[in-house]
Design a protein around this motif. Sequence first.
Motif, short mmCIF file in Angstrom:
data_model
loop_
_atom_site.label_atom_id
_atom_site.label_comp_id
_atom_site.label_asym_id
_atom_site.label_seq_id
_atom_site.Cartn_x
_atom_site.Cartn_y
_atom_site.Cartn_z
N VAL A 124 -102.94 -58.77 -80.30
CA VAL A 124 -101.67 -58.77 -79.57
C VAL A 124 -100.58 -59.49 -80.35
CG1 VAL A 124 -102.67 -58.37 -77.28
CG2 VAL A 124 -102.34 -60.73 -78.06
N LEU A 125 -100.96 -60.50 -81.12
CA LEU A 125 -99.97 -61.14 -81.99
C LEU A 125 -99.42 -60.13 -83.01
CD1 LEU A 125 -99.21 -64.39 -82.94
CD2 LEU A 125 -100.27 -63.45 -84.97
N LEU A 126 -100.30 -59.32 -83.56
CA LEU A 126 -99.85 -58.31 -84.54
C LEU A 126 -98.96 -57.26 -83.86
CD1 LEU A 126 -103.22 -57.74 -86.45
CD2 LEU A 126 -101.22 -59.01 -87.27
N ALA A 127 -99.33 -56.87 -82.65
CA ALA A 127 -98.50 -55.90 -81.92
C ALA A 127 -97.11 -56.48 -81.68
CB ALA A 127 -99.16 -55.53 -80.60
N ALA A 128 -97.08 -57.75 -81.25
CA ALA A 128 -95.80 -58.40 -80.97
C ALA A 128 -94.98 -58.58 -82.26
CB ALA A 128 -96.05 -59.76 -80.32
N ARG A 129 -95.68 -58.98 -83.34
CA ARG A 129 -95.01 -59.16 -84.63
C ARG A 129 -94.37 -57.86 -85.10
NH1 ARG A 129 -98.71 -59.20 -89.94
NH2 ARG A 129 -98.72 -57.01 -89.27
N ASP A 130 -95.14 -56.79 -85.05
CA ASP A 130 -94.63 -55.53 -85.57
C ASP A 130 -93.54 -54.97 -84.69
OD1 ASP A 130 -96.36 -55.92 -87.61
OD2 ASP A 130 -97.87 -54.49 -86.92
N ARG A 131 -93.63 -55.24 -83.39
CA ARG A 131 -92.58 -54.79 -82.47
C ARG A 131 -91.25 -55.42 -82.86
NH1 ARG A 131 -92.97 -55.82 -75.96
NH2 ARG A 131 -92.54 -57.95 -76.61
N VAL A 132 -91.28 -56.69 -83.15
CA VAL A 132 -90.01 -57.35 -83.48
C VAL A 132 -89.58 -57.03 -84.92
CG1 VAL A 132 -91.04 -59.58 -84.11
CG2 VAL A 132 -88.72 -59.53 -83.26
N LEU A 133 -90.54 -56.86 -85.82
CA LEU A 133 -90.17 -56.52 -87.20
C LEU A 133 -89.60 -55.11 -87.31
CD1 LEU A 133 -92.99 -58.16 -89.39
CD2 LEU A 133 -90.70 -59.05 -88.84
N ARG A 134 -90.04 -54.23 -86.42
CA ARG A 134 -89.43 -52.89 -86.44
C ARG A 134 -87.95 -52.97 -86.09
NH1 ARG A 134 -94.61 -51.02 -84.56
NH2 ARG A 134 -93.98 -51.44 -82.43
N ASN A 167 -82.62 -50.00 -75.39
CA ASN A 167 -82.67 -51.42 -75.74
C ASN A 167 -83.43 -51.69 -77.03
OD1 ASN A 167 -81.28 -51.86 -73.49
ND2 ASN A 167 -82.90 -52.93 -72.37
N GLU A 168 -84.08 -50.67 -77.52
CA GLU A 168 -84.91 -50.86 -78.70
C GLU A 168 -84.30 -50.05 -79.85
OE1 GLU A 168 -88.11 -52.43 -78.81
OE2 GLU A 168 -87.92 -53.13 -76.75
N ASN A 169 -84.23 -50.65 -80.98
CA ASN A 169 -83.75 -49.94 -82.15
C ASN A 169 -84.91 -49.80 -83.11
OD1 ASN A 169 -82.68 -49.02 -84.48
ND2 ASN A 169 -81.43 -50.82 -84.88
N TRP A 170 -85.55 -48.65 -83.06
CA TRP A 170 -86.80 -48.48 -83.80
C TRP A 170 -86.60 -47.79 -85.13
CZ3 TRP A 170 -91.58 -50.25 -82.12
CH2 TRP A 170 -91.53 -50.90 -80.89
N GLY A 171 -85.49 -48.13 -85.77
CA GLY A 171 -85.29 -47.61 -87.12
C GLY A 171 -85.32 -46.09 -87.19
N LEU A 198 -86.04 -55.92 -86.57
CA LEU A 198 -85.29 -56.83 -87.45
C LEU A 198 -85.54 -56.58 -88.93
CD1 LEU A 198 -85.80 -60.18 -85.52
CD2 LEU A 198 -83.98 -58.49 -85.26
N GLY A 199 -86.51 -55.76 -89.25
CA GLY A 199 -86.84 -55.55 -90.66
C GLY A 199 -87.96 -56.47 -91.09
N LYS A 200 -88.73 -55.98 -92.05
CA LYS A 200 -89.93 -56.69 -92.52
C LYS A 200 -89.63 -58.11 -93.00
CE LYS A 200 -93.42 -53.73 -92.60
NZ LYS A 200 -94.74 -54.10 -92.09
N ASN A 201 -88.45 -58.29 -93.58
CA ASN A 201 -88.18 -59.60 -94.17
C ASN A 201 -87.88 -60.69 -93.15
OD1 ASN A 201 -88.71 -58.54 -96.66
ND2 ASN A 201 -86.56 -57.99 -97.04
N ALA A 202 -87.85 -60.29 -91.89
CA ALA A 202 -87.64 -61.30 -90.84
C ALA A 202 -88.92 -62.09 -90.53
CB ALA A 202 -87.12 -60.62 -89.57
N LEU A 203 -90.02 -61.69 -91.19
CA LEU A 203 -91.31 -62.33 -90.90
C LEU A 203 -91.23 -63.85 -90.94
CD1 LEU A 203 -94.36 -61.92 -90.35
CD2 LEU A 203 -94.70 -61.85 -92.82
N GLU A 204 -90.51 -64.35 -91.94
CA GLU A 204 -90.47 -65.81 -92.11
C GLU A 204 -89.74 -66.53 -90.98
OE1 GLU A 204 -86.97 -66.52 -95.31
OE2 GLU A 204 -88.43 -64.99 -95.83
N LYS A 205 -89.01 -65.75 -90.16
CA LYS A 205 -88.26 -66.38 -89.07
C LYS A 205 -89.01 -66.37 -87.74
CE LYS A 205 -83.80 -64.98 -90.92
NZ LYS A 205 -82.79 -63.93 -90.77
N LEU A 206 -90.12 -65.67 -87.70
CA LEU A 206 -90.81 -65.49 -86.42
C LEU A 206 -91.51 -66.77 -85.97
CD1 LEU A 206 -92.37 -61.92 -86.71
CD2 LEU A 206 -90.06 -62.62 -86.07
N VAL A 207 -91.38 -67.07 -84.68
CA VAL A 207 -91.96 -68.29 -84.15
C VAL A 207 -92.90 -68.00 -82.99
CG1 VAL A 207 -91.49 -70.63 -83.33
CG2 VAL A 207 -89.78 -69.43 -84.70
#
Lengths: 546, 546
Positions: free
Chosen positions: A161-171, A328-332, A173-182
């Motif tokens: 579920v962490l991966l699902a949540a991570r990828d949902r937000v990275l889709r 509400n979602e911008n899925w690239g 904000l873009g992959k490079n936002a990884l370092e900002k995720l909390v």
Amino acid sequence: MESKGLQPMDSEQLRENAHKMVDFIADYYKSIENFPVLSQVEPGYLRELLPDSAPNQPETLQNVLDDVQAKILPGVTHWQSPSYFAYYPSNSSVAGFLGEMLSAGINMVGFSWITSPAATELEMIVLDWLGKLLKLPEDFLSTGQGGGVIQGTASEAVLVVLLAARDRVLRKLGKNALEKLVVYASDQTHSALQKACQIGGIHPENCKLLKTDSSTNYALSPDLLSKAISDDISTGLVPFFLCATVGTTSSTAVDPLLSLGKIAKNNGIWFHVDAAYAGSACICPEYRCYIDGVEESDSFNMNAHKWFLTNFDCSALWVKWQFLPVENENWGGILLEFEVKVPFSNEASIALHMHDRNALIQSLSTNPEFLKNKASQANMVVDYKDWQIPLGRRFRSLKLWMVLRLYGLENLQCYIRNHINLAKYFEGLVAADSRFEGCKYCLSCQLAHLTWDKPLLGLVVVTPRIFSLVCFRLLPPNNNEDHGNNLNHDLLDAVNSTGKIFISHTVLSGKYILRFAVGAPLTEERHVTAAWKVLQDEASALLGSL
Amino acid sequence: MESKGLQPMDSEQLRENAHKMVDFIADYYKSIENFPVLSQVEPGYLRELLPDSAPNQPETLQNVLDDVQAKILPGVTHWQSPSYFAYYPSNSSVAGFLGEMLSAGINMVGFSWITSPAATELEMIVLDWLGKLLKLPEDFLSTGQGGGVIQGTASEAVLVVLLAARDRVLRKLGKNALEKLVVYASDQTHSALQKACQIGGIHPENCKLLKTDSSTNYALSPDLLSKAISDDISTGLVPFFLCATVGTTSSTAVDPLLSLGKIAKNNGIWFHVDAAYAGSACICPEYRCYIDGVEESDSFNMNAHKWFLTNFDCSALWVKWQFLPVENENWGGILLEFEVKVPFSNEASIALHMHDRNALIQSLSTNPEFLKNKASQANMVVDYKDWQIPLGRRFRSLKLWMVLRLYGLENLQCYIRNHINLAKYFEGLVAADSRFEGCKYCLSCQLAHLTWDKPLLGLVVVTPRIFSLVCFRLLPPNNNEDHGNNLNHDLLDAVNSTGKIFISHTVLSGKYILRFAVGAPLTEERHVTAAWKVLQDEASALLGSL
């Protein structure tokens, strides 16, 4: 063609040998109290007892069983012993064992629906059954377009579920936002969360384990969470995941799901609830309150292999249906209509919305040519390979199905209540011995279990017993806290070295605390009484030697 | 205290019921040829047959077994059927089944050595045994300071080593270098690698799946790899991981380990070898050559649960001891002496070096208070929790130990050879029917298996059979390739719909290819003969209807 040689799956050989194995295992349970609970072997003991290499010629089953008896069992820590009180339980049962046998007997690999439709469908159905026993909201059930999946462990549940949540937000904000995720959780959260963060590439400093203390019985404070989130947003970080626990590993602390969930929702954060241990108790109406607020969460996990009589491994994870308007979602630019799987449903409108089950699938699906098949391509079925880390998977729902059917809800409730009563009984024994410090059980403490966020009245000394875990410690003589931790460490060592019982420990607010977790399927009152005697005797010996 | 109610682990109840289950399973194998191999049910079939919720009161085992027979088995795809030729095999055996029974019987959770020393130590020993049968170099064995670990699946095996490799390089370059990391493999590599990259946060465009074609029998070309690495380095990317396959899922292609390994070594790249399927064959001296070059790799994986009679799941992963002087590594100031675990060894000098096993542990270890214990703290033992994704783990080495002991090496070699002979037999049947295209087996093709990197002489039409998989297809009438793919797709559907056999497919160079994988433990020559008859009959019907 030559002679066929080995006949490895001959049904009559199976019958004959497996009957022998049944008797071996039944005899093991008959004599289980004769073994030291915690194995007393030294590191490296087994290498001296076994040959350096595999045999060229076959050996007999009797040879192997003799070796199991003489060489393996002395090195086993007996989790099913009635005097096992360490960590949390890991229940076996006749029903669970039968389910494992059947699953190993059929030995199919159910990664896609087509590779054994019954495996996928029974899993969906049985997790709906269990979800209903837990009174999970309809949108967690497969009939409500959410759904359950059996993971191996709670570690894998929180990871997926962490991966699902991570990828949902990275889709977004873009992959490079990884370092900002909390990620947020309390400092009592299972280490599996940190490991999941590490695996998923979340920066360690962004895995925020918020401090807890005895003022909340080690539950996560919503105020602290709110403040942490605001602070992080103000510095440009992106809060995306919250893990709450119902029944922490240290002390069964219960995070306040309702308040935490509202904060998560307001901030667009995935909210996961880890009730790996305590979830089982929530099939009893009187304990269901501890997961009140689960309706605010996106995913919920309990381990049927802990305290629910289903042999290891069987970690139930539910993910929720959640309406999120596409706008509400911008899925690239990916058209969601082509992505969303809606099994057994013809409602085209559903394809216009995202839900969390789909976030999971988006994160974990693969679709290689060699696995393509009509049912999957037509989006008519669930393929559980897309809900988990591995590709292959066993037919684990069989054992949970057997536990539910061969015992029934009322027996299961009775089983849970019996353990909680045994823990209360142990708590009373501790309270009656002034050399020990436990939970001074009282009305205010009892209330505190339900209204944890009110300040306590100071009567709880260690931390309250809520389910079947008792936290306690031996008081250092003359209140000399300098010796308190060593004293309890030594007591733990001493009782475990007797081989008569096995308990474990934790540290709360800097204090070394002993944990007595009732929950093994053979434990009766007499085992708790005997365990307490061992603890008292070893405590007397230790205090006498000071 | 009240009555104890449920007695879930009574030894005599276990004995009585488990004997019944043994007979149920033995009877299943006796009648396994009566079932359609591929389940013929429709999506959603089971929900109509089962109640909506769990029962309140217990049911009898006979009730449940009746339901298994009537409702579950029709939805099972019978991987153990002698007429199962799909994907790759997933072997059951009497020995493997007995091992599963014993493991479920003991039902312990061996995350740390102390939680059942025998589980950890037997796993180390048995993987040394298997490593020796495969003639893995000494530095892969635990006696050589490398070591093996049982993962659930090859997906988890490649994931954990990818994470170890990722973190090793990120410790040097800093977390933000993640976006520059590049993974290499052939386009025939299992989708598990892409999934591992996705989980580990490797950018999808940096997971480079290099193109293969029939000129190398779909093996990865070292020249292509060298060029890709140079190109990537020149644009500032960081090559860090190479996955080679011995026996790809599509067509059993064998990547040239020796040449690839040298390139990896020269570029400081972690080199993983996935021999999930074909690794089993390498216990036969005549097939060991296919993993020549494994000595250049950092990690090696084979699935004992595929073609090695060990019930699912049992994926063996070995990681290698590798001397890397500390001065070549810049670990951000962490003193390695305090990190390196060297079990059962007193050689202090070892602490001055890093090895890959340790990279794995550095990436996956957790050390929460509640799991601390003397043996782990003293670095005297292996704690397998630090070698895998989940925390908990079953006692899986028992079944592999039983397979090795109850069958012995010679029987196991005979088992593998028998399947390869059956595949050769099938290959001959295909070759004798001019309507089909298979591998026109010939000397040049045979040589090509061993010297893959020489150009072939044009006689191999589909792709050569190396192990027990035959790739073939029905030729489109009048050489009209426009219909070739549909024709074979329809043939696959037709034969699988008979229920008599189950085969699967792949696509090679744009052509839809049928896969016939011999490897189920009950398969005999008569089943291959019958399968070919089904294929011929359905082909005749299809061609007749054109």
